[in-house]
Design an enzyme around this catalytic site. Sequence first.
Site, PDB file in Angstrom:
ATOM      1  N   CYS A 211      12.848   1.057  -2.286  1.00  0.00           N
ATOM      2  CA  CYS A 211      12.637   2.257  -1.527  1.00  0.00           C
ATOM      3  C   CYS A 211      13.435   2.593  -0.461  1.00  0.00           C
ATOM      4  O   CYS A 211      13.326   3.645   0.153  1.00  0.00           O
ATOM      5  CB  CYS A 211      10.986   2.058  -1.044  1.00  0.00           C
ATOM      6  SG  CYS A 211       9.963   1.842  -2.376  1.00  0.00           S
TER       7      CYS A 211
ATOM      8  N   GLU B 250       3.061   2.201   0.976  1.00  0.00           N
ATOM      9  CA  GLU B 250       4.317   2.177   1.302  1.00  0.00           C
ATOM     10  C   GLU B 250       4.950   2.990   0.009  1.00  0.00           C
ATOM     11  O   GLU B 250       5.021   2.483  -1.052  1.00  0.00           O
ATOM     12  CB  GLU B 250       4.777   0.856   1.118  1.00  0.00           C
ATOM     13  CG  GLU B 250       6.295   0.418   1.782  1.00  0.00           C
ATOM     14  CD  GLU B 250       7.145   0.277   0.775  1.00  0.00           C
ATOM     15  OE1 GLU B 250       8.104   1.277   0.636  1.00  0.00           O
ATOM     16  OE2 GLU B 250       7.400  -0.958   0.441  1.00  0.00           O
TER      17      GLU B 250
HETATM   18  C1  SIN Z   1      10.507  -1.517  -1.567  1.00  0.00           C
HETATM   19  O1  SIN Z   1      11.760  -1.214  -1.946  1.00  0.00           O
HETATM   20  O2  SIN Z   1       9.649  -1.089  -1.713  1.00  0.00           O
HETATM   21  C2  SIN Z   1      10.648  -2.700  -0.535  1.00  0.00           C
HETATM   22  C3  SIN Z   1      12.012  -3.170  -0.148  1.00  0.00           C
HETATM   23  C4  SIN Z   1      11.964  -4.424   0.914  1.00  0.00           C
HETATM   24  O3  SIN Z   1      10.957  -5.027   1.308  1.00  0.00           O
HETATM   25  O4  SIN Z   1      13.125  -4.531   1.593  1.00  0.00           O
END
Ligand code: SIN
Length: 479
Positions: free
Chosen positions: A286, A252
């Site tokens: 992210c 991810e």
């Molecule tokens: C992330 O920023 O990697 C995860 C964000 C989320 O689970 O909403």
Amino acid sequence: MKLQDMSLFRQAALIDGAWIERADMDVTDPATGDAMGTMPDCTAAETKAAIAAAATAMEEWRALTHLQRADLLMAWHDLMVTHADDLARILTTEQGKPLAEAKGEILYGASFVRWFAEEARRINGHIIPSPIAGKKIFAMKEPVGVCAIITPWNFPNAMITRKVAPGLAAGCTMVIKPSDFTPYSALALGVLAERAGIPKGVLNILTGRPEVIGETLTASPVVRKLSFTGSTRVGALLAGQCAPTLKKMSLELGGNAPFIVFDDADLDAAVEGAMASKFRNGGQTCVCANRILVQSGIHDAFVAALAVKVDALTVGPGTQEGVTIGPMINAAAIAKIAAHVDDALAKGAARATAERDLPAGQYADPVVLSGATLDMQFASEETFGPVAPVIKFETEDEALLIANGTPFGLAAYFYTSDMTRAFRVGEALEAGLVGLNTGVVSHAEAPFGGVKSSGLGREGGQEGIEEYLETKAFHFGGL
Ligand code: SIN
């Protein structure tokens, strides 16, 4: 840091049920810059010991029924909920996000444990008609094996549970390497896993610098799966390290989410969605909007309304009442945010928000920048901070071209009240997660993950558990 249950704060690594206490490295509170504790810097030998423990523990763990594993997961979940306030305080102190948000993350994290405890009951195979008489074929699901879990600092709780819960439900065992910025949330989860009755060796936690631990985990033929959340650069590096032993991988990785507002959007809803998407965790997610694209007819009203909301944010230590944007994780983050803002201003963007006096320390000024253009740094790189650059566009085709014009494809958002456009744009956006008239795309029930350089595989949803399973075709002859 004061907790109701101080035993949740462990400054140690967890290997085969033993807590290894060594003060090799400091962990810093980003709000003060002071050390909040220490941790061991685990060695290659300790990493190998954790892998061996996980391999041994797997014999017993996979032999449990799915209901026994689900019950243990639910006991773990319930302890997380019971201790949510303490877990949130640990998280805020090591990571910085405001306490209310940290508690939200704890409950979000716990929701993955509950979801996958429930999914454990649905690890079904299927029966395939055989082309040959007297034969049956069964497709059977089996756990992948020992898993290496490498998690980031921005969600120190939920990124662990989103990976570990499906793995445990499937019958796998875990070696977890949390970020060296935020080890204590992971270790508190380890304490609660022990209390829930999860057997020793099923869940091992290694603290310290990532290089030696990461190389040892990825090189090991015993480790059959890697799940990583972090940058695309490090994801590609880990994938290369996993190649010789051909591990299953979930990655991810980075994003550069477009957030598109069409003229026919509900203005208030779009502003609210932009706030939720852009400013959650101070913009350090992210999935956060990195490029806000607004059609010319609604542009000025949107920028003005967004600026009012951003001016109303309160920057300060996450433990302070009323704070909505905590400190950034480190000095490098502050430098990158400043570079993106300076670059945009130098290339013609304008501040739509007031400049504020920031508290001393690692704080960034939440800002809306109008007049943003595609030659600015944020257009090709995640800012990972509270910066909202707004690009004006004229047509749907232009918006889609800009939205899809990056190597990344994690999240994309758009606001419209035209339902034919909703389908058209939803299908055209190159992203693993699409939000229509919502700025929130993260729920345990839904698959989460990216396309293109944003990664491989899905976490959460029905898909999440598949990542921890192999399918065995069992050909049953002589019937
Ligand atoms: C992330 O920023 O990697 C995860 C964000 C989320 O689970 O909403």
